[in-house]
Design an enzyme around this catalytic site. Structure first.
Site, PDB file in Angstrom:
ATOM      1  N   GLU A 278    -106.711 -54.604  68.416  1.00 46.81           N
ATOM      2  CA  GLU A 278    -107.736 -54.283  69.395  1.00 46.81           C
ATOM      3  C   GLU A 278    -107.793 -52.781  69.622  1.00 46.81           C
ATOM      4  O   GLU A 278    -106.891 -52.045  69.212  1.00 46.81           O
ATOM      5  CB  GLU A 278    -107.462 -54.998  70.726  1.00 46.81           C
ATOM      6  CG  GLU A 278    -106.167 -54.593  71.389  1.00 46.81           C
ATOM      7  CD  GLU A 278    -105.821 -55.464  72.588  1.00 46.81           C
ATOM      8  OE1 GLU A 278    -106.370 -56.576  72.697  1.00 46.81           O
ATOM      9  OE2 GLU A 278    -104.998 -55.025  73.413  1.00 46.81           O
ATOM     10  N   ARG A 370     -94.702 -66.389  82.521  1.00 44.36           N
ATOM     11  CA  ARG A 370     -93.282 -66.476  82.894  1.00 44.36           C
ATOM     12  C   ARG A 370     -93.020 -65.508  84.043  1.00 44.36           C
ATOM     13  O   ARG A 370     -93.906 -64.768  84.478  1.00 44.36           O
ATOM     14  CB  ARG A 370     -92.403 -66.082  81.701  1.00 44.36           C
ATOM     15  CG  ARG A 370     -92.765 -64.706  81.137  1.00 44.36           C
ATOM     16  CD  ARG A 370     -91.806 -64.237  80.070  1.00 44.36           C
ATOM     17  NE  ARG A 370     -92.293 -63.101  79.309  1.00 44.36           N
ATOM     18  CZ  ARG A 370     -92.292 -61.842  79.713  1.00 44.36           C
ATOM     19  NH1 ARG A 370     -91.844 -61.536  80.925  1.00 44.36           N
ATOM     20  NH2 ARG A 370     -92.748 -60.872  78.937  1.00 44.36           N
TER      21      ARG A 370
END
Length: 750
Positions: A278, A370
């Protein structure tokens, strides 16, 4: 007490009949004295063969309740009976800390090399799950599931890293009727995959970074896509995190090399080598939002963390809140973060990461499904125990907080203390034993240390090199930074090279203090690499004065005899002396010193300094007042010949303090010859040779790759420093090397 080490194959359980509360237990500042204070007016609940738990009462507040003042701890609420922590080190200790407070039994897992680690002793039970390499222990989900079943654990908390974002692991636990303390496997799949998460973010109207929406197959594809997007580009692993499997490329050659190295890192660290590319936003800030969601559709954000200070795409210093966000931007980013979480039915703690440019335009980067490494700074400014909330949500309870309950109280800063050399690429890993280790929690009650080590612990080549997360809290940013400076100055670590010199320099650097940071901060502030603290004239004179005082006290001690009743002896040194003080890499000073009335009067040229004589040479941290200001020095080494080593402003300084006669003779000493290393390729750190690109007799040009060395799961390309011919190759792929080992020898073409 030492526990019997049981066989890995049988996956038997170790039980510890007693817990040692004087081993510092990694309760981060909960010393024996503070524990005793907490125990007053309480009734301990004791399980046979296990440790003591504190039951919350209305009579007094515990250490945990003071830290997490915005968290409701209810002993009557249904909770898990036993939680296995599928991790190691400080995060395992952190989860056990909350379990202990809630009265939940804990199970630790460990590799063979971690058998004496603090998290193993802190838990109620412990199970060995394999040899040292994480691929044979902490990443083997079958062994962890078996350990959970054998110990009767009804839930597993994965911590961060390892299997924390592995949907197969979460699904396997569910199949065995064990709760995964984290998001559901569908959310992990959708958000843990960076390619898929960008598509979902786009559908949820979350701002995204321009890039290739798909998996990059080969290095040729990478070069083609990079040219289509436009340089610079970010190459990163789809399943990655923590800076691993990630490279920035500015041209075709860097794209090819970065793709190859990142793909190998991703395969080694995550077992998934899918890559994406990207657009790299130049001079961005890295700001992330903590979210917490439950299984009932509720979602809140707990404000942001500024994580722009990075090296090799891994965070070094974090703070909360950010100096850059205004309330409107904060609300907009937080709303997009929770919208993204709701779009996939997210139901745990998670972090949505953004890049933000100078105009406060922000772009979704990724979501970590997480608990983050840097979660403590969020806890410090919100008063919410994130681990407790994860356990509640996993049990099926709705969130106790609404968005209106989450504010910002003060300022928190976290420094990641690593066993690494900051003078080599801002931090190449170091290994060794912690011969001396003392956390600075005694400095202030605003200091928190989250660690999984203690004095005597081994920092090994197998795992991340983090020693501790040092967190400070203040009523404002400057207060938190000042406390951090004092904490770093008095943090004692011996036996391994560590990055405190860099951390200490950053927290008082003018640009950082002004809040002017980007992800390019280190390269811009230290364009030639980090060289250590650069002393100004006043700081150099203070160091010279302190060195002269230490030398004088050494001489007094050497001329005194204790416990001698036959011959009367006393120090006969003159009260006034003159020394020649040379600071390596800095200045030389003629120092005139006199001792009177528990003070040293020091004259250096036209400057007069008063140093309080409030220290003795048995102390490792000396904190005299110099002209009224308290200054901290760590006395690392000293010799009768006047060679003294200090840690001052975090950096180690070698100082020579000689009397006038010795100083006059020193001019006749030969200078040490600096060896020439251009003819060899040496290992800059301990690690494993992943590949060797040359053979004996090959021609290499300056800057060409010779080999790839892996250390702490990061791959590093080692290059030739000159155009030459390969004379000898001392190691092959798969070999383990130590720091400064010669891997390849070169000879001149002539």
């Amino acid at each position: 007490m030492a526990a019997k080490i049981l066989s890995f194959k049988s996956l038997q359980v170790q039980h510890y009949s007693k817990m040692k509360f004087n081993m510092n237990l990694r309760l981060k500042g909960l010393t024996v004295e503070r524990l005793t204070l907490c125990l007053q007016n309480r009734q301990p609940q004791v399980s046979p063969g296990h440790g003591v738990r504190l039951l919350s009462t209305s009579k007094s507040l515990s250490f945990m309740e003071k830290r997490y003042w915005n968290t409701v701890f209810s002993q009557s609420e249904p909770k898990f009976s036993k939680v296995l922590i599928a991790n190691r080190g400080e995060i395992a200790c952190r989860v056990i800390e909350t379990c202990r407070h809630l009265g939940i039994k804990s199970v630790a897992v460990y590799s063979e090399v971690d058998c004496f680690a603090p998290h193993v002793r802190l838990a109620d039970e412990a199970v060995c799950i394999g040899p040292a390499p994480s691929s044979q222990s902490y990443l083997v989900m079958e062994n962890i599931v078996e350990a959970a079943k054998n110990t009767g654990a009804d839930a597993v908390h994965p911590g961060y890293g390892f299997l924390s974002e592995n949907m197969d692991f979460a699904a396997k636990l569910t199949e065995n009727n064990i709760v995964f303390v984290g998001p559901n496997s569908r959310a992990i799949h959708m958000l843990g995959d960076k390619i898929e998460s960008k598509r979902i973010a786009k559908e949820a109207n979350v701002s995204i970074v321009p890039g290739f929406d798909g998996e990059v197959q080969t290095d040729d594809d990478a070069v083609r896509i990079a040219n289509e997007i436009g340089y610079p580009v970010m190459i990163k692993a789809s399943a990655g995190g923590g800076g691993k499997g990630m490279r920035i490329a500015w041209n075709d050659d860097e794209t090819r090399q970065g793709f190859r190295l990142s793909k190998n890192e991703a395969k080694s660290s995550f077992g998934d080598d899918r890559m994406l590319i990207e657009k790299y936003i130049d001079k961005p800030r890295h700001i992330e939002f903590q979210v917490m969601c439950d299984q009932h559709g509720n979602a809140i954000y707990l404000n942001e963390r500024e994580c722009s200070i990075q090296r090799r795409n891994q965070k070094v210093i974090e703070e909360a809140p950010s100096t850059f966000l205004d309330p409107e931007t904060r609300a907009a980013m937080g709303t997009q973060a929770t919208d993204l979480a709701r779009a996939v039915g997210y139901d745990s703690a998670g972090t949505v990461e953004f890049l933000i440019d100078s105009e406060r335009n922000f772009y979704f980067l990724e979501m970590n499904t997480r608990l983050q490494v840097e979660h403590p700074i969020t806890e410090m400014i919100t008063g919410v125990d994130l681990v407790h909330q994860m356990l509640r949500v996993a049990k099926g309870h709705p969130l106790t907080h609404t968005q209106q309950d989450i504010g910002i109280t003060g300022w928190a800063v976290e420094c990641r203390v690593y066993a690494e050399d900051p003078f080599k690429g801002f931090g190449l890993p170091s290994v060794g034993r912690l011969n001396k280790y003392k956390e600075p929690t005694h400095v202030s009650d605003k200091i928190r240390c989250d660690s999984g080590v203690e004095e005597g612990s081994e920092i090994s080549v197998y795992y991340d090199s983090m020693i501790c997360k040092l967190i400070t809290h203040g009523h404002d940013r400057q207060d938190a930074l000042d406390t951090m400076s004092d904490a770093l100055d008095q943090y004692e670590i011996r036996g391994v090279t560590h990055n405190i010199p860099l951390l200490r320099d950053i927290v008082q650097e003018e640009r950082f203090k002004a809040g002017d940071t980007t992800t390019n901060y280190l390269a811009e502030v230290y364009p030639e690499g980090f060289k250590g603290k650069q002393l100004n004239s006043s700081e150099a004179m203070q160091l010279a004065a302190m060195a002269a005082c230490v030398r004088y006290k050494q001489d007094v001690r050497s001329s005194s005899f204790l416990n001698n009743t036959r011959i009367k002896t006393s120090a006969s040194l003159p009260s006034k002396q003159t020394f020649r003080v040379d600071i390596e890499g800095s200045d030389s000073f003629d120092v005139n010193l006199s001792s009177e009335n528990d003070n040293f009067q020091v004259t250096i040229g036209e400057e007069h300094l008063k140093v309080t004589d409030n220290f003795n040479l048995s102390q490792s941290v000396l904190s005299p007042q110099i002209s009224g200001d308290t200054t901290h020095f760590q006395l690392l080494d000293s010799s009768p010949t006047g060679h003294i080593k200090f840690r001052y402003f975090g950096t180690v300084f070698d100082v020579s303090v000689l009397t006038q006669d010795f100083a006059a003779m020193s001019q006749y000493m030969k200078e040490k010859v600096v060896p020439d290393f251009s003819g060899v390729v040496v290992a800059p750190m301990p690690g494993i040779v992943k590949s060797v690109a040359v053979s004996v007799g090959d021609m290499v040009s300056e800057g060409s790759e010779v080999c790839v060395l892996e250390a702490m799961k990061m791959q590093n390309s080692l290059t030739a420093s000159k155009t030459a011919k390969v004379k000898k190759v001392n190691f092959k792929a798969g070999d383990t090397v130590g720091e400064s080992d010669v891997i390849v020898e070169l000879e001149d073409l002539s």
